[in-house]
Design a protein around this motif. Sequence first.
Motif, PDB file in Angstrom:
ATOM      1  N   LYS A 101       0.828  -1.208   0.000  1.00 11.13           N
ATOM      2  CA  LYS A 101       0.000   0.000   0.000  1.00 11.13           C
ATOM      3  C   LYS A 101       0.858   1.252   0.000  1.00 11.13           C
ATOM      4  O   LYS A 101       0.569   2.220  -0.703  1.00 11.13           O
ATOM      5  CB  LYS A 101      -0.923   0.011   1.220  1.00 11.13           C
ATOM      6  N   ILE A 102       1.895   1.232   0.799  1.00 13.93           N
ATOM      7  CA  ILE A 102       2.728   2.424   0.922  1.00 13.93           C
ATOM      8  C   ILE A 102       3.492   2.705  -0.364  1.00 13.93           C
ATOM      9  O   ILE A 102       3.581   3.838  -0.816  1.00 13.93           O
ATOM     10  CB  ILE A 102       3.669   2.308   2.128  1.00 13.93           C
ATOM     11  N   PHE A 103       4.026   1.679  -1.001  1.00  4.52           N
ATOM     12  CA  PHE A 103       4.825   1.901  -2.198  1.00  4.52           C
ATOM     13  C   PHE A 103       3.994   1.900  -3.472  1.00  4.52           C
ATOM     14  O   PHE A 103       4.109   2.796  -4.291  1.00  4.52           O
ATOM     15  CB  PHE A 103       5.935   0.852  -2.308  1.00  4.52           C
ATOM     16  N   GLN A 104       3.173   0.903  -3.624  1.00  4.67           N
ATOM     17  CA  GLN A 104       2.434   0.770  -4.877  1.00  4.67           C
ATOM     18  C   GLN A 104       1.315   1.795  -4.979  1.00  4.67           C
ATOM     19  O   GLN A 104       1.125   2.404  -6.013  1.00  4.67           O
ATOM     20  CB  GLN A 104       1.867  -0.641  -4.993  1.00  4.67           C
ATOM     21  N   CYS A 105       0.598   2.003  -3.911  1.00  2.00           N
ATOM     22  CA  CYS A 105      -0.589   2.855  -3.985  1.00  2.00           C
ATOM     23  C   CYS A 105      -0.284   4.337  -3.789  1.00  2.00           C
ATOM     24  O   CYS A 105      -0.827   5.182  -4.491  1.00  2.00           O
ATOM     25  CB  CYS A 105      -1.625   2.401  -2.965  1.00  2.00           C
ATOM     26  N   THR A 106       0.581   4.670  -2.835  1.00  2.00           N
ATOM     27  CA  THR A 106       0.782   6.085  -2.545  1.00  2.00           C
ATOM     28  C   THR A 106       1.849   6.735  -3.397  1.00  2.00           C
ATOM     29  O   THR A 106       1.902   7.947  -3.480  1.00  2.00           O
ATOM     30  CB  THR A 106       1.135   6.315  -1.064  1.00  2.00           C
ATOM     31  N   ALA A 150      -0.734  12.171  -7.898  1.00  2.00           N
ATOM     32  CA  ALA A 150      -0.567  11.994  -6.454  1.00  2.00           C
ATOM     33  C   ALA A 150      -1.738  12.572  -5.679  1.00  2.00           C
ATOM     34  O   ALA A 150      -2.050  12.111  -4.591  1.00  2.00           O
ATOM     35  CB  ALA A 150       0.734  12.653  -5.998  1.00  2.00           C
ATOM     36  N   LYS A 151      -2.415  13.572  -6.229  1.00  2.00           N
ATOM     37  CA  LYS A 151      -3.501  14.236  -5.495  1.00  2.00           C
ATOM     38  C   LYS A 151      -4.852  13.602  -5.774  1.00  2.00           C
ATOM     39  O   LYS A 151      -5.562  13.245  -4.868  1.00  2.00           O
ATOM     40  CB  LYS A 151      -3.553  15.725  -5.847  1.00  2.00           C
ATOM     41  N   CYS A 152      -5.222  13.449  -7.034  1.00  2.00           N
ATOM     42  CA  CYS A 152      -6.580  12.970  -7.341  1.00  2.00           C
ATOM     43  C   CYS A 152      -6.626  11.509  -7.785  1.00  2.00           C
ATOM     44  O   CYS A 152      -7.691  10.909  -7.812  1.00  2.00           O
ATOM     45  CB  CYS A 152      -7.237  13.859  -8.388  1.00  2.00           C
ATOM     46  N   GLY A 153      -5.487  10.937  -8.162  1.00  4.41           N
ATOM     47  CA  GLY A 153      -5.439   9.520  -8.512  1.00  4.41           C
ATOM     48  C   GLY A 153      -5.753   9.181  -9.955  1.00  4.41           C
ATOM     49  O   GLY A 153      -5.774   8.014 -10.319  1.00  4.41           O
ATOM     50  N   THR A 154      -5.980  10.184 -10.808  1.00  3.29           N
ATOM     51  CA  THR A 154      -6.270   9.871 -12.211  1.00  3.29           C
ATOM     52  C   THR A 154      -5.005   9.434 -12.932  1.00  3.29           C
ATOM     53  O   THR A 154      -3.891   9.796 -12.550  1.00  3.29           O
ATOM     54  CB  THR A 154      -6.870  11.089 -12.959  1.00  3.29           C
ATOM     55  N   GLN A 155      -5.199   8.658 -13.989  1.00  2.00           N
ATOM     56  CA  GLN A 155      -4.061   8.190 -14.775  1.00  2.00           C
ATOM     57  C   GLN A 155      -3.425   9.377 -15.480  1.00  2.00           C
ATOM     58  O   GLN A 155      -4.110  10.252 -16.010  1.00  2.00           O
ATOM     59  CB  GLN A 155      -4.502   7.145 -15.788  1.00  2.00           C
ATOM     60  N   LEU A 156      -2.099   9.405 -15.497  1.00  3.06           N
ATOM     61  CA  LEU A 156      -1.381  10.546 -16.060  1.00  3.06           C
ATOM     62  C   LEU A 156      -1.216  10.437 -17.558  1.00  3.06           C
ATOM     63  O   LEU A 156      -1.102   9.344 -18.112  1.00  3.06           O
ATOM     64  CB  LEU A 156       0.006  10.655 -15.420  1.00  3.06           C
ATOM     65  N   THR A 172       3.964  13.973  -8.446  1.00  2.44           N
ATOM     66  CA  THR A 172       3.501  13.873  -9.826  1.00  2.44           C
ATOM     67  C   THR A 172       2.018  14.227  -9.876  1.00  2.44           C
ATOM     68  O   THR A 172       1.214  13.609  -9.188  1.00  2.44           O
ATOM     69  CB  THR A 172       3.710  12.441 -10.345  1.00  2.44           C
ATOM     70  N   PHE A 173       1.678  15.238 -10.688  1.00  2.00           N
ATOM     71  CA  PHE A 173       0.297  15.702 -10.778  1.00  2.00           C
ATOM     72  C   PHE A 173      -0.236  15.566 -12.202  1.00  2.00           C
ATOM     73  O   PHE A 173       0.531  15.666 -13.168  1.00  2.00           O
ATOM     74  CB  PHE A 173       0.192  17.184 -10.390  1.00  2.00           C
ATOM     75  N   HIS A 183       0.238  16.331   4.845  1.00  2.00           N
ATOM     76  CA  HIS A 183       0.025  14.886   4.924  1.00  2.00           C
ATOM     77  C   HIS A 183       1.098  14.142   4.121  1.00  2.00           C
ATOM     78  O   HIS A 183       1.666  13.153   4.590  1.00  2.00           O
ATOM     79  CB  HIS A 183      -1.374  14.544   4.410  1.00  2.00           C
ATOM     80  N   GLN A 184       1.385  14.635   2.936  1.00  2.00           N
ATOM     81  CA  GLN A 184       2.409  13.998   2.101  1.00  2.00           C
ATOM     82  C   GLN A 184       3.781  14.087   2.755  1.00  2.00           C
ATOM     83  O   GLN A 184       4.560  13.133   2.719  1.00  2.00           O
ATOM     84  CB  GLN A 184       2.450  14.643   0.705  1.00  2.00           C
ATOM     85  N   ARG A 185       4.075  15.220   3.379  1.00  2.00           N
ATOM     86  CA  ARG A 185       5.367  15.360   4.067  1.00  2.00           C
ATOM     87  C   ARG A 185       5.475  14.382   5.229  1.00  2.00           C
ATOM     88  O   ARG A 185       6.528  13.779   5.453  1.00  2.00           O
ATOM     89  CB  ARG A 185       5.551  16.794   4.562  1.00  2.00           C
TER      90      ARG A 185
END
Length: 133
Positions: free
Chosen positions: A32-37, A44-50, A65-66, A107-109
């Motif tokens: 979860k920590i590596f793959q998901c976040t 990184a903010k909204c989760g949409t594919q880049l 990455t946004f 939160h990200q920090r």
Amino acid sequence: MAEILEFDKKCQDLKSSRDTVLRQRKIEALRKIFQCTRCMLKCAKCGTQLETEMQESSRYATPYTFCRNCYDEYQEYRERIQKEQANPKYYWHNNTWMKVWESWLDHQRWLDQYRQSKEFLQLLQEVEDLFKK
């Protein structure tokens, strides 16, 4: 005497199944920590594919990455923090919107700090040791 041996075997089986559950929890926590976040293929903010073009055409460095929309919002947030822009581009980018960005970045920090903690690094080592066995 045979009953005692069976009891010992039951205890070993129970311990083995607990170890398996603990191992699975550790692996899932890391996944979860590596793959998901920190997935580099999603915002990184909204989760949409880049879109790959966005990453190449970025003029400003960002900590994460946004997608195109979140990138624009982040730039506005940064400009307003630095007082380069007094008024929001959109009326809904109010003070609460600014606080949402501030709290998300905080939160990200904290997540980044957690990933560097000695306990998290110990978890990484334990999982790595599990795969070596």
